[in-house]
Design an enzyme around this catalytic site. Sequence first.
Site, PDB file in Angstrom:
ATOM      1  N   ASP A  69     -45.123  84.994 -24.691  1.00  0.00           N
ATOM      2  CA  ASP A  69     -46.482  84.661 -23.983  1.00  0.00           C
ATOM      3  C   ASP A  69     -46.102  84.476 -22.526  1.00  0.00           C
ATOM      4  OD1 ASP A  69     -49.127  83.452 -24.246  1.00  0.00           O
ATOM      5  OD2 ASP A  69     -48.022  81.735 -23.544  1.00  0.00           O
ATOM      6  N   ASP A 118     -47.474  83.111 -19.058  1.00  0.00           N
ATOM      7  CA  ASP A 118     -48.545  82.037 -18.265  1.00  0.00           C
ATOM      8  C   ASP A 118     -48.512  82.193 -16.912  1.00  0.00           C
ATOM      9  OD1 ASP A 118     -50.324  80.128 -17.862  1.00  0.00           O
ATOM     10  OD2 ASP A 118     -49.199  78.473 -18.651  1.00  0.00           O
ATOM     11  N   TYR A 169     -60.139  74.198 -19.808  1.00  0.00           N
ATOM     12  CA  TYR A 169     -59.909  72.755 -19.650  1.00  0.00           C
ATOM     13  C   TYR A 169     -59.577  72.527 -18.193  1.00  0.00           C
ATOM     14  CZ  TYR A 169     -55.468  74.574 -21.463  1.00  0.00           C
ATOM     15  OH  TYR A 169     -54.552  75.213 -21.838  1.00  0.00           O
ATOM     16  N   GLU A 187     -49.645  81.564 -13.597  1.00  0.00           N
ATOM     17  CA  GLU A 187     -50.995  80.824 -12.721  1.00  0.00           C
ATOM     18  C   GLU A 187     -50.925  81.148 -11.348  1.00  0.00           C
ATOM     19  OE1 GLU A 187     -51.504  77.033 -14.550  1.00  0.00           O
ATOM     20  OE2 GLU A 187     -50.927  77.707 -16.527  1.00  0.00           O
TER      21      GLU A 187
END
Length: 616
Positions: free
Chosen positions: A367, A369, A446, A371
Amino acid sequence: MELNRSATIGITALLITSLFGGAAVSAATESGLTADFSVRDDTIETGERVGFMAEPETTNTWVTDLEWSFDDGATKRGWWQTHRFSEPGNHTISLTVTDNTGATDTTTVTVVVSGPGDETNTDSGTNSDTDSTAETDNETALESEYETWDETEVYRHGDRVVWNEQIWEAQWWSQGDTPDNARVWERVSDPGANDTETVDETSDTDRSQDGTETDGTDESSDTNDTDQTDETDTQTDTSGEQPNRTETGESSEDMRIVGYYTSWSVYDRNYTPSDVPLDKVTHMNYAFMDVEADGTVSYGDASADPQNLAEFRDLKAQHPNTTMQLSIGGWSLSTHFSDAAATQENRERFAETSVDLMQKYDFDGVDIDWEYPDGGGAADNSERPDDPENYVLLLEAVRQELDAAEQADGREYELSIAGATDPHKTAALDVPGIAAQVDYVSVMNYDYTGTWDSQTNHNSKLFSASDDPSPDRFNAAAGMQGWVDEGMPKDKLVFGAAFFGWGFDGVPDQNNGLYQSFDGAADVGWSESGATDYQYVSELLESDSSYEQYWDDEAKVPYVYSARDNVFITYENPKSIANKVEYVVENGYGGMMFWEFYGDREEVLIDEISNTLNDR
């Protein structure tokens, strides 16, 4: 439920052998736990739904489980339940309540249910041409098929009711929302039809959200300090605090439930891999591995990661159907992603070292991620104009390495990413290129607000309320639709929910603290400044009466405010989670993700996800 036409629809009395409307109360346990529940209907016949509401009492403890047992063999869990009795006669209902100390108490109620009444409409054989008789006959026909709407009942998608002489169908989880609320209910155009037109809830997604953790809502400086006068938005919410519902079973086919476990959970939290409910999720993503400038993927925490990953490897034997993935990056460890993706050599090194770590611990996928590939991450991140293009090339390299591993190992490996919720950030990416490489995308719906921001707001709103001063795109519905609009198949999109919240201190007593300025982070339970979770907020509401819970019916989220302490808290509860799951299913998305396991260590919200899926 108000049903006053007994001569017409043949309803007889419901008799309760203990306290009517309050049920029998057993002796209190040493922990002060008393089981109690009320019957929410005063008349019932076979085939008609009767509602029950748990009303336990505790002293210095909190409820962790409520199990209902019916004499026809059915068992259910939760604060609210409904049941239909297929046979007339005496029926017993028992409620067993368990608190956090393990203490239990049980109470039982007996009801008498009658079969269809033999009273008939004495006018049915006459020729009456009056409008009133026709209306009565029509209303009778409606109510004989569907029950009258009851403000105390919990309704889920597909439930139908009679209200104002019309049939209405629930589009969402609902309690107390009158059927003329277009966000929640749809009127069935033909009262005699079995099918209804589908409501396109995506039409509301023009009002959206932001997904960055520290960018937050900088564009929301246009504050609105006017007191919110909509009673719906400021009503005290008593239905959202639903304790643990652990009866989960299998989720809908191909519906993912993805949870993140963080390496630091073993430190001050003392939450270990063995505490993770792997049987309640389809995917466990371990966060985070680090990436070096040359593309090498290594431990993010050299002390905790080897031990944690070895423990998960051992747990894999007990949970072979749970997909375990290594997650790379995150907000703090995305520093070198741009460098790692910049050259073919670095991309290949990234792919090889990440897959090697995956295989070492018998995991099932990777996975990523990053950012963020379009910029806007932490201040020390490396960035390049061609990062979006290189991002796809990096994913392609990892996918090729996984394909080779599949051939060698004789098993399947998955590749996923975590993506921003802001549609502006999504639009900067090559989404079709990403879609060609990944199994799914977890959209981080979120951090629309936080202690880095200038005013309070909702952390994880489904929609933007009409008076929300932040940009229209800062909500989950718009975030999900943004990925669809750019070319990501819906079944590859997983809705990210927050198992955490934020507390704000120094919030003025206006609008119950919502959309207000604040002085800083409140101390609301976590070691991380301002961070909190459902369990802490639930205990706070129970122990301190100055903290009052509210429900924003437009945003579909709860919030808490204390005028005494000037503290505002935004968080998730079972009701808001249920709304999100309903939204995911109705819009054909690929499942639910949550950040992160520790934020729901009592497993209340995880169970809400599973139960809502199972109710479909």
